[in-house]
Each structure stands twice: as structure tokens, then as C-alpha cells.
Write a protein that holds these residues in place. Structure first.
Motif, PDB file in Angstrom:
ATOM      1  N   VAL A 204      25.636  14.404  36.083  1.00  0.00           N
ATOM      2  CA  VAL A 204      24.247  13.806  36.747  1.00  0.00           C
ATOM      3  C   VAL A 204      23.906  14.930  37.983  1.00  0.00           C
ATOM      4  O   VAL A 204      22.707  14.532  37.778  1.00  0.00           O
ATOM      5  CB  VAL A 204      24.530  12.777  37.668  1.00  0.00           C
ATOM      6  CG1 VAL A 204      23.238  12.431  38.682  1.00  0.00           C
ATOM      7  CG2 VAL A 204      25.091  11.430  36.949  1.00  0.00           C
ATOM      8  N   ALA A 205      25.024  15.422  38.743  1.00  0.00           N
ATOM      9  CA  ALA A 205      24.076  16.524  39.365  1.00  0.00           C
ATOM     10  C   ALA A 205      23.673  18.315  39.232  1.00  0.00           C
ATOM     11  O   ALA A 205      22.790  18.302  39.205  1.00  0.00           O
ATOM     12  CB  ALA A 205      25.401  16.919  40.596  1.00  0.00           C
ATOM     13  N   ALA A 206      24.004  17.521  37.904  1.00  0.00           N
ATOM     14  CA  ALA A 206      24.137  19.716  36.772  1.00  0.00           C
ATOM     15  C   ALA A 206      22.967  19.056  36.346  1.00  0.00           C
ATOM     16  O   ALA A 206      22.157  19.640  36.154  1.00  0.00           O
ATOM     17  CB  ALA A 206      24.923  19.931  36.265  1.00  0.00           C
ATOM     18  N   VAL A 207      22.847  17.566  36.036  1.00  0.00           N
ATOM     19  CA  VAL A 207      21.173  17.565  35.711  1.00  0.00           C
ATOM     20  C   VAL A 207      19.849  17.716  36.386  1.00  0.00           C
ATOM     21  O   VAL A 207      18.604  17.456  35.982  1.00  0.00           O
ATOM     22  CB  VAL A 207      21.259  16.144  34.354  1.00  0.00           C
ATOM     23  CG1 VAL A 207      19.808  15.689  33.523  1.00  0.00           C
ATOM     24  CG2 VAL A 207      21.968  16.356  32.854  1.00  0.00           C
ATOM     25  N   VAL A 208      20.226  16.376  37.582  1.00  0.00           N
ATOM     26  CA  VAL A 208      19.789  16.507  38.590  1.00  0.00           C
ATOM     27  C   VAL A 208      18.868  17.622  38.888  1.00  0.00           C
ATOM     28  O   VAL A 208      17.721  18.108  38.839  1.00  0.00           O
ATOM     29  CB  VAL A 208      19.897  15.677  39.803  1.00  0.00           C
ATOM     30  CG1 VAL A 208      18.888  15.831  40.462  1.00  0.00           C
ATOM     31  CG2 VAL A 208      20.116  14.068  39.152  1.00  0.00           C
ATOM     32  N   THR A 209      19.635  19.175  38.624  1.00  0.00           N
ATOM     33  CA  THR A 209      19.836  20.153  39.395  1.00  0.00           C
ATOM     34  C   THR A 209      18.810  21.211  38.515  1.00  0.00           C
ATOM     35  O   THR A 209      18.447  22.368  38.848  1.00  0.00           O
ATOM     36  CB  THR A 209      20.641  20.706  40.412  1.00  0.00           C
ATOM     37  OG1 THR A 209      21.525  21.030  39.480  1.00  0.00           O
ATOM     38  CG2 THR A 209      21.244  20.096  41.274  1.00  0.00           C
ATOM     39  N   THR A 210      18.490  20.948  37.384  1.00  0.00           N
ATOM     40  CA  THR A 210      18.403  21.632  36.109  1.00  0.00           C
ATOM     41  C   THR A 210      19.331  22.597  36.180  1.00  0.00           C
ATOM     42  O   THR A 210      18.671  23.854  36.279  1.00  0.00           O
ATOM     43  CB  THR A 210      16.617  21.503  36.561  1.00  0.00           C
ATOM     44  OG1 THR A 210      16.020  20.864  36.866  1.00  0.00           O
ATOM     45  CG2 THR A 210      16.100  22.517  35.509  1.00  0.00           C
ATOM     46  N   SER A 211      20.640  22.854  35.837  1.00  0.00           N
ATOM     47  CA  SER A 211      21.270  23.735  35.683  1.00  0.00           C
ATOM     48  C   SER A 211      21.450  24.219  34.904  1.00  0.00           C
ATOM     49  O   SER A 211      20.951  23.836  34.079  1.00  0.00           O
ATOM     50  CB  SER A 211      23.139  23.153  36.420  1.00  0.00           C
ATOM     51  OG  SER A 211      23.230  22.455  35.233  1.00  0.00           O
TER      52      SER A 211
ATOM     53  N   TRP B 108      18.384  22.100  25.857  1.00  0.00           N
ATOM     54  CA  TRP B 108      17.208  22.502  25.041  1.00  0.00           C
ATOM     55  C   TRP B 108      17.731  23.224  23.916  1.00  0.00           C
ATOM     56  O   TRP B 108      16.074  23.702  22.769  1.00  0.00           O
ATOM     57  CB  TRP B 108      16.545  23.235  26.546  1.00  0.00           C
ATOM     58  CG  TRP B 108      16.044  22.850  26.654  1.00  0.00           C
ATOM     59  CD1 TRP B 108      15.886  21.848  28.285  1.00  0.00           C
ATOM     60  CD2 TRP B 108      14.523  21.668  26.523  1.00  0.00           C
ATOM     61  NE1 TRP B 108      14.624  21.032  28.317  1.00  0.00           N
ATOM     62  CE2 TRP B 108      13.870  20.960  27.389  1.00  0.00           C
ATOM     63  CE3 TRP B 108      13.458  21.436  24.907  1.00  0.00           C
ATOM     64  CZ2 TRP B 108      12.706  20.400  27.186  1.00  0.00           C
ATOM     65  CZ3 TRP B 108      12.212  21.102  25.253  1.00  0.00           C
ATOM     66  CH2 TRP B 108      12.158  19.877  26.448  1.00  0.00           C
ATOM     67  N   GLN B 109      18.259  24.631  24.367  1.00  0.00           N
ATOM     68  CA  GLN B 109      18.691  25.173  23.212  1.00  0.00           C
ATOM     69  C   GLN B 109      19.291  24.975  22.322  1.00  0.00           C
ATOM     70  O   GLN B 109      19.042  24.582  20.963  1.00  0.00           O
ATOM     71  CB  GLN B 109      19.841  26.375  23.894  1.00  0.00           C
ATOM     72  CG  GLN B 109      19.254  27.116  24.923  1.00  0.00           C
ATOM     73  CD  GLN B 109      20.379  27.920  25.214  1.00  0.00           C
ATOM     74  OE1 GLN B 109      22.072  27.949  24.522  1.00  0.00           O
ATOM     75  NE2 GLN B 109      19.844  28.999  26.095  1.00  0.00           N
ATOM     76  N   LEU B 110      19.744  23.212  22.221  1.00  0.00           N
ATOM     77  CA  LEU B 110      20.501  22.567  20.747  1.00  0.00           C
ATOM     78  C   LEU B 110      19.566  21.988  20.326  1.00  0.00           C
ATOM     79  O   LEU B 110      19.700  21.684  19.397  1.00  0.00           O
ATOM     80  CB  LEU B 110      21.990  21.724  21.550  1.00  0.00           C
ATOM     81  CG  LEU B 110      23.057  22.099  21.292  1.00  0.00           C
ATOM     82  CD1 LEU B 110      24.284  21.207  22.436  1.00  0.00           C
ATOM     83  CD2 LEU B 110      24.036  23.105  20.698  1.00  0.00           C
ATOM     84  N   MET B 111      18.612  21.552  21.073  1.00  0.00           N
ATOM     85  CA  MET B 111      17.241  21.069  20.725  1.00  0.00           C
ATOM     86  C   MET B 111      16.570  21.611  19.911  1.00  0.00           C
ATOM     87  O   MET B 111      16.143  20.787  18.526  1.00  0.00           O
ATOM     88  CB  MET B 111      17.021  19.960  22.405  1.00  0.00           C
ATOM     89  CG  MET B 111      16.329  18.980  21.317  1.00  0.00           C
ATOM     90  SD  MET B 111      13.938  19.636  21.078  1.00  0.00           S
ATOM     91  CE  MET B 111      12.893  19.510  22.345  1.00  0.00           C
TER      92      MET B 111
ATOM     93  N   THR C  94       8.476  16.465  27.168  1.00  0.00           N
ATOM     94  CA  THR C  94       7.145  16.915  27.904  1.00  0.00           C
ATOM     95  C   THR C  94       7.314  18.588  28.124  1.00  0.00           C
ATOM     96  O   THR C  94       5.798  19.079  27.778  1.00  0.00           O
ATOM     97  CB  THR C  94       6.970  15.747  28.710  1.00  0.00           C
ATOM     98  OG1 THR C  94       7.100  16.035  30.112  1.00  0.00           O
ATOM     99  CG2 THR C  94       6.591  14.846  28.814  1.00  0.00           C
ATOM    100  N   GLU C  95       8.083  19.289  28.550  1.00  0.00           N
ATOM    101  CA  GLU C  95       8.329  20.149  28.979  1.00  0.00           C
ATOM    102  C   GLU C  95       9.207  20.455  29.302  1.00  0.00           C
ATOM    103  O   GLU C  95      10.512  20.638  29.189  1.00  0.00           O
ATOM    104  CB  GLU C  95       7.712  20.541  31.167  1.00  0.00           C
ATOM    105  CG  GLU C  95       7.811  21.608  31.052  1.00  0.00           C
ATOM    106  CD  GLU C  95       7.263  20.969  32.594  1.00  0.00           C
ATOM    107  OE1 GLU C  95       7.421  22.531  33.600  1.00  0.00           O
ATOM    108  OE2 GLU C  95       7.606  20.505  32.847  1.00  0.00           O
ATOM    109  N   ILE C  96       9.163  22.343  28.317  1.00  0.00           N
ATOM    110  CA  ILE C  96      10.323  22.955  27.594  1.00  0.00           C
ATOM    111  C   ILE C  96      10.812  23.432  29.386  1.00  0.00           C
ATOM    112  O   ILE C  96      10.673  24.545  29.907  1.00  0.00           O
ATOM    113  CB  ILE C  96       9.588  23.949  27.150  1.00  0.00           C
ATOM    114  CG1 ILE C  96       9.026  23.138  25.686  1.00  0.00           C
ATOM    115  CG2 ILE C  96      11.412  25.153  26.883  1.00  0.00           C
ATOM    116  CD1 ILE C  96       9.377  24.738  24.510  1.00  0.00           C
TER     117      ILE C  96
END
Length: 330
Positions: free
Chosen positions: A34-41, A48-51, A129-131
Motif C-alpha cells: 500500500v505504501a509503495a502505491v501511495v508514494t508512486t514508487s 504502467w509498463q505492464l499495462m 486518467t494520467e500516465i
């Protein structure tokens, strides 16, 4: 009052030291994701690379099969399949525990995962909405992955309820393979970020590891439900003065009067074998005067001898050369 027969119970898992260590370690991993996603790590960048790689376009030949395979993580189909299996086990073992474990685990899963989904509100890959953004608190409901967490919990309950170590190991491996496959399939189809799947795996594992804490409550619920069933059927459960014929789950008893053995056998005065079924509310109890025409049995010294008198062969004097003539000719 007849006691309710003890239901068959397998070995119930306990909250051991190893399980506690796994639980707190998994909770730490949950918080780290959760912390890694919240901080945009780096984890969000990997999402995003996989998507943008779009696996479903790279390997389209697997798309049709994986569309069906991912159903193994949907709540309704998996719950019905596992409910049928555990319902049969509950009927065979005369216990409600398998059904209560399944219901309790799904309730715990919906509460924890549902609260996390609504609280963090992350958007999925198709609605981003935003890459490069983490898409948190934007009104979504995909973080953590419900498909993945449901696959872990629903199929993991089968392993949790296994009664032998070998069956538990086999079911655990099968559950892990299904959960890994379902989570990877959602990434392939583009319906979830990779971090959604990682958090779904950990969320489902936390539910399974926490189940032993809820075992006493499920045992209390089982006893309460069985007592409620008995009350609805008009069978008192807690009154010690209640007759045994009205007690719940009373076992049928056969009262058999045996024929006398020994010297009294074979006189013809004993009644035929009497069998009276005594069950809950069926059949009258055996009466003491069931054979009034026979009368009381005579004492042993008053009975006639078992064989007629003079049973020995009389001497035969007319036999030629017999033993009697030899005696009289002396």
C-alpha cells in the motif's frame, strides 16, 4: 436425557507461533505494498509498463481460454462449487463447521477487502486518467484485486478443512496454483494492475491465517444453531428432566428379552423373543404384562423332571443266549 452425539471433527488448526509469525509478516507486506502505491514508487511504474505492454495483444491465442479460467476467481461460481462440496462433508460428518468456516471466511473477506477497495478508491487500467499516476482516491474499486483474494480464500478453505496432512498439502498446492493463475490472468486481460494482484494475494492469505481466531465463535454458533433447530422441532435441549424420548438426536434402543438358558430351556414355557423399539415419540414402551396368559414361572424344585421315569431299557428275559438266562441257569 440422552446426550447429542458428538459430531465428527477433524483436527482444527490452532493459532501456533508459526502461524502468528506468518500473519504478522503478511500484514507487514500488505502495508508495504500500500505504501509503495501511495508514494508512486517503482511498483507503480511497473504497473504502467505492464499495462502499456498489453499482454492480451501480445498473446491473443490465450485470450479465449483465460476468459473462462478467470471465472475460478469470481465469488458466486466458486462459492456455489465449494458450498456443494462442503455441504456434502457437513452432512457426512454431522457437523456445521465446514459451512460456518466457509461463511465466516467469505464474510471476513468481504469486510476487509471491500473496505480497502472503497477506502483507497483506485481506478483500473482501463479507466486510468494520467500516465504514471497511482490513480488513488479517484472513485475506483479495484485495489486490492477481489478476484485474486477470493480465489485464495474460497479454494484455500478446502485446504484449511482437510482432515489429513497429505490432503492438506495437496489442496494447498492446488489452491496456490489456482490463485496464482487467476491473479496473473487479470493482469493479462488488463483488468487489474500488478500491484492490485499482489495485494489481493496477501489479503486472501491474511484471511486464511486469521481463521483460527474465529474458531471458538464458530463453535458457539454451531451449538446455537443446533439448539434452535431442536426448539423449532419441539425437542427440549436444556431441560435435564425432559424424557429421553424427546431428547434431540436420540438413538433408537432395542429391548430384547432373551430366552432362558440352562435347565429351564426347552420346557416350552418361555415366550417368543420380544423386540420393542423405543425412539423419539414412536412406539409405546414394553409392558410388564406383555404375556399375561403364561403366568409366573415355577421354581426349579417344583418343575417336573425333564425326562420321563423308567427310561432305562428293561431286562429282556426271552432273548436266547442272553445275559439273563445265564444268570438264572446258575
Amino acid at each position: 436425557m440422552a446426550e447429542r452425539p458428538a459430531p465428527h471433527r477433524g483436527r482444527q488448526p490452532r493459532m501456533t507461533r508459526t502461524r502468528l509469525w506468518l500473519f504478522w509478516s503478511s500484514l507487514a507486506v500488505y502495508a508495504a505494498i500500500v505504501a509503495a502505491v501511495v508514494t508512486t514508487s517503482w511498483l507503480v511504474h511497473l504497473d504502467w509498463q505492464l499495462m502499456l505492454f498489453r499482454p492480451y495483444k501480445q498473446w491473443p491465442e490465450f485470450h479465449a481460454f483465460l476468459d473462462y479460467f478467470v471465472v475460478l476467481g469470481q465469488r458466486a461460481p466458486t462459492a456455489v462449487a465449494v458450498l456443494a462440496w462442503l455441504g456434502w462433508r457437513a452432512w457426512r460428518q454431522h457437523t456445521l463447521r465446514p459451512l460456518l468456516v466457509l461463511g465466516g471466511s467469505l464474510l471476513l473477506l468481504n469486510v476487509t477487502v471491500g473496505a480497502a477497495k472503497i477506502g483507497m478508491g483506485r481506478l483500473g487500467p482501463h479507466y486510468a486518467t494520467e500516465i504514471g499516476s497511482n490513480e488513488m482516491w479517484a472513485g475506483g474499486d479495484i485495489f486490492p484485486s477481489g478476484h485474486t483474494a477470493n480465489a485464495v480464500v474460497t479454494w484455500g478453505v478446502v485446504a484449511y478443512l482437510a482432515t489429513t496432512p497429505r490432503a492438506r498439502r495437496t489442496a494447498s498446492v492446488a489452491c496456490a496454483m489456482v490463485a496464482l493463475g487467476v491473479g496473473s490472468t487479470t493482469v493479462y486481460l488488463g483488468t487489474h494492475w500488478l500491484s492490485d494482484v499482489l495485494l489481493g494475494w496477501v489479503a486472501g492469505l491474511l484471511v486464511l491465517l486469521a481463521l483460527p481466531w474465529f474458531e471458538p465463535g464458530m463453535a458457539y454458533a454451531e451449538a446455537w444453531l443446533l439448539d434452535l433447530r431442536d426448539r423449532l422441532r419441539g425437542r427440549p435441549t436444556g431441560d435435564p428432566s425432559a424424557p429421553a424420548s424427546l431428547s434431540p438426536l436420540a438413538t433408537r434402543v432395542s429391548i430384547v428379552s432373551q430366552r432362558p438358558t440352562g435347565p429351564a430351556a426347552g420346557t416350552g414355557n418361555e415366550p417368543p423373543r420380544e423386540m420393542a423399539r423405543v425412539s423419539s415419540g414412536t412406539g409405546p414402551p414394553p409392558r410388564p404384562d406383555a404375556w399375561p396368559h403364561l403366568g409366573p414361572h415355577a421354581a426349579r424344585h417344583e418343575r417336573p423332571p425333564a425326562t420321563p421315569g423308567g427310561h432305562r431299557r428293561p431286562p429282556q428275559s426271552d432273548r436266547p443266549g442272553g445275559r439273563t438266562q445265564a444268570r438264572t441257569g446258575r
